[in-house]
Design a protein around this motif. Structure first.
Motif, short mmCIF file in Angstrom:
data_model
loop_
_atom_site.label_atom_id
_atom_site.label_comp_id
_atom_site.label_asym_id
_atom_site.label_seq_id
_atom_site.Cartn_x
_atom_site.Cartn_y
_atom_site.Cartn_z
N VAL A 56 -6.56 38.87 37.78
CA VAL A 56 -5.14 38.96 37.44
C VAL A 56 -4.37 38.13 38.46
O VAL A 56 -4.49 38.35 39.66
N LYS A 57 -3.60 37.17 37.96
CA LYS A 57 -2.75 36.36 38.83
C LYS A 57 -1.31 36.70 38.54
O LYS A 57 -0.90 36.78 37.38
N ALA A 58 -0.53 36.90 39.62
CA ALA A 58 0.88 37.23 39.48
C ALA A 58 1.71 36.16 40.18
O ALA A 58 1.39 35.76 41.31
N TYR A 59 2.73 35.70 39.50
CA TYR A 59 3.64 34.70 40.07
C TYR A 59 5.03 35.31 40.09
O TYR A 59 5.63 35.56 39.04
N VAL A 60 5.55 35.56 41.32
CA VAL A 60 6.89 36.11 41.49
C VAL A 60 7.80 34.95 41.81
O VAL A 60 7.64 34.29 42.85
N ASN A 61 8.77 34.71 40.92
CA ASN A 61 9.69 33.57 41.06
C ASN A 61 8.91 32.28 41.35
O ASN A 61 9.21 31.53 42.29
N ASP A 62 7.85 32.04 40.56
CA ASP A 62 7.00 30.84 40.62
C ASP A 62 6.16 30.73 41.89
O ASP A 62 5.65 29.66 42.19
N THR A 63 6.01 31.81 42.63
CA THR A 63 5.16 31.83 43.82
C THR A 63 4.02 32.81 43.57
O THR A 63 4.26 33.97 43.24
N GLU A 64 2.77 32.34 43.75
CA GLU A 64 1.63 33.22 43.49
C GLU A 64 1.55 34.31 44.55
O GLU A 64 1.66 34.06 45.74
N LYS A 65 1.36 35.54 44.07
CA LYS A 65 1.28 36.71 44.95
C LYS A 65 -0.07 37.38 44.78
O LYS A 65 -0.70 37.29 43.74
N ASP A 66 -0.49 38.07 45.83
CA ASP A 66 -1.77 38.79 45.80
C ASP A 66 -1.69 40.01 44.90
O ASP A 66 -0.70 40.73 44.88
N THR A 67 -2.76 40.22 44.16
CA THR A 67 -2.91 41.45 43.37
C THR A 67 -4.30 41.98 43.62
O THR A 67 -5.23 41.23 43.87
N ASN A 68 -4.44 43.27 43.58
CA ASN A 68 -5.75 43.89 43.75
C ASN A 68 -6.16 44.46 42.39
O ASN A 68 -6.05 45.66 42.15
N ALA A 69 -6.62 43.56 41.50
CA ALA A 69 -6.93 43.97 40.13
C ALA A 69 -8.21 44.76 40.03
O ALA A 69 -8.45 45.42 39.02
N THR A 70 -9.03 44.76 41.08
CA THR A 70 -10.28 45.53 41.01
C THR A 70 -9.99 47.02 40.90
O THR A 70 -10.82 47.78 40.41
N ASP A 71 -8.79 47.46 41.33
CA ASP A 71 -8.40 48.86 41.18
C ASP A 71 -8.26 49.25 39.71
O ASP A 71 -8.32 50.44 39.37
N LEU A 72 -8.05 48.28 38.86
CA LEU A 72 -7.90 48.58 37.42
C LEU A 72 -9.23 48.95 36.79
O LEU A 72 -9.26 49.55 35.72
#
Length: 167
Positions: free
Chosen positions: A109-125
């Protein structure tokens, strides 16, 4: 009128063909029309046709073997997600339908906040199946943020989901 017909007519008029039983030196019946005819012209087109058929068969075999030799292609899971803001720095992901998705090993899972990539810990899903609802933390996602979430299958590099969320 062809040359053979002209010669045939001259021989007929001059009496050269008056004998119905004309034989050559080997004792075979002579046909004057066949005597002056050359059938060498048909050899070249026949060889050409045989070569064209051979080339076509070879090309068909080569193309067929290359097309049908590939193994089964693995596809990305087909899933429908609903993603909504769930307070500051969190989104709620709901699996609406389709295949189960393994976030622990196979999916990013990739998250872009205001066009800046942010870390996500999708393994928790972990693994999400139809009807599952889980929350994902996204750093720096707060009020007035535009967040783009992309769910990507790591095995095939195919995009499973692409959603824009306004906090």
């Amino acid at each position: 009128m062809t040359v053979v017909n002209v010669i045939f007519q001259v021989l007929k008029v001059s009496g050269g063909l008056s004998c119905p039983n004309t034989f050559n030196q080997e004792g075979e019946h002579m046909d004057f029309k066949k005597l002056f005819r050359k059938d060498d012209k048909a050899v070249s087109p026949v060889i050409g046709v045989i070569l064209m058929v051979a080339i076509t068969v070879i090309l068909a075999a080569a193309i067929g073997s290359s097309v049908f030799s590939k193994g089964a292609v693995e596809s990305a899971p087909q899933a429908n997600f609903d993603i909504k803001a769930a307070g500051d720095e969190a989104v709620k992901i709901e699996h609406l339908g389709g295949d189960s998705v393994n976030f622990a090993t196979r999916t990013t899972v990739k998250a872009y906040v205001n066009d800046t990539e942010k870390d996500t810990n999708a393994t928790d899903l972990d693994v999400m199946s139809v009807g599952d609802i889980k929350t994902l933390k996204i750093t720096d996602a707060n009020a007035d943020s535009n967040v783009n979430i992309k769910i990507i299958d790591n095995t095939t590099n195919q995009l499973i989901c692409d959603k824009n969320i306004r906090f």
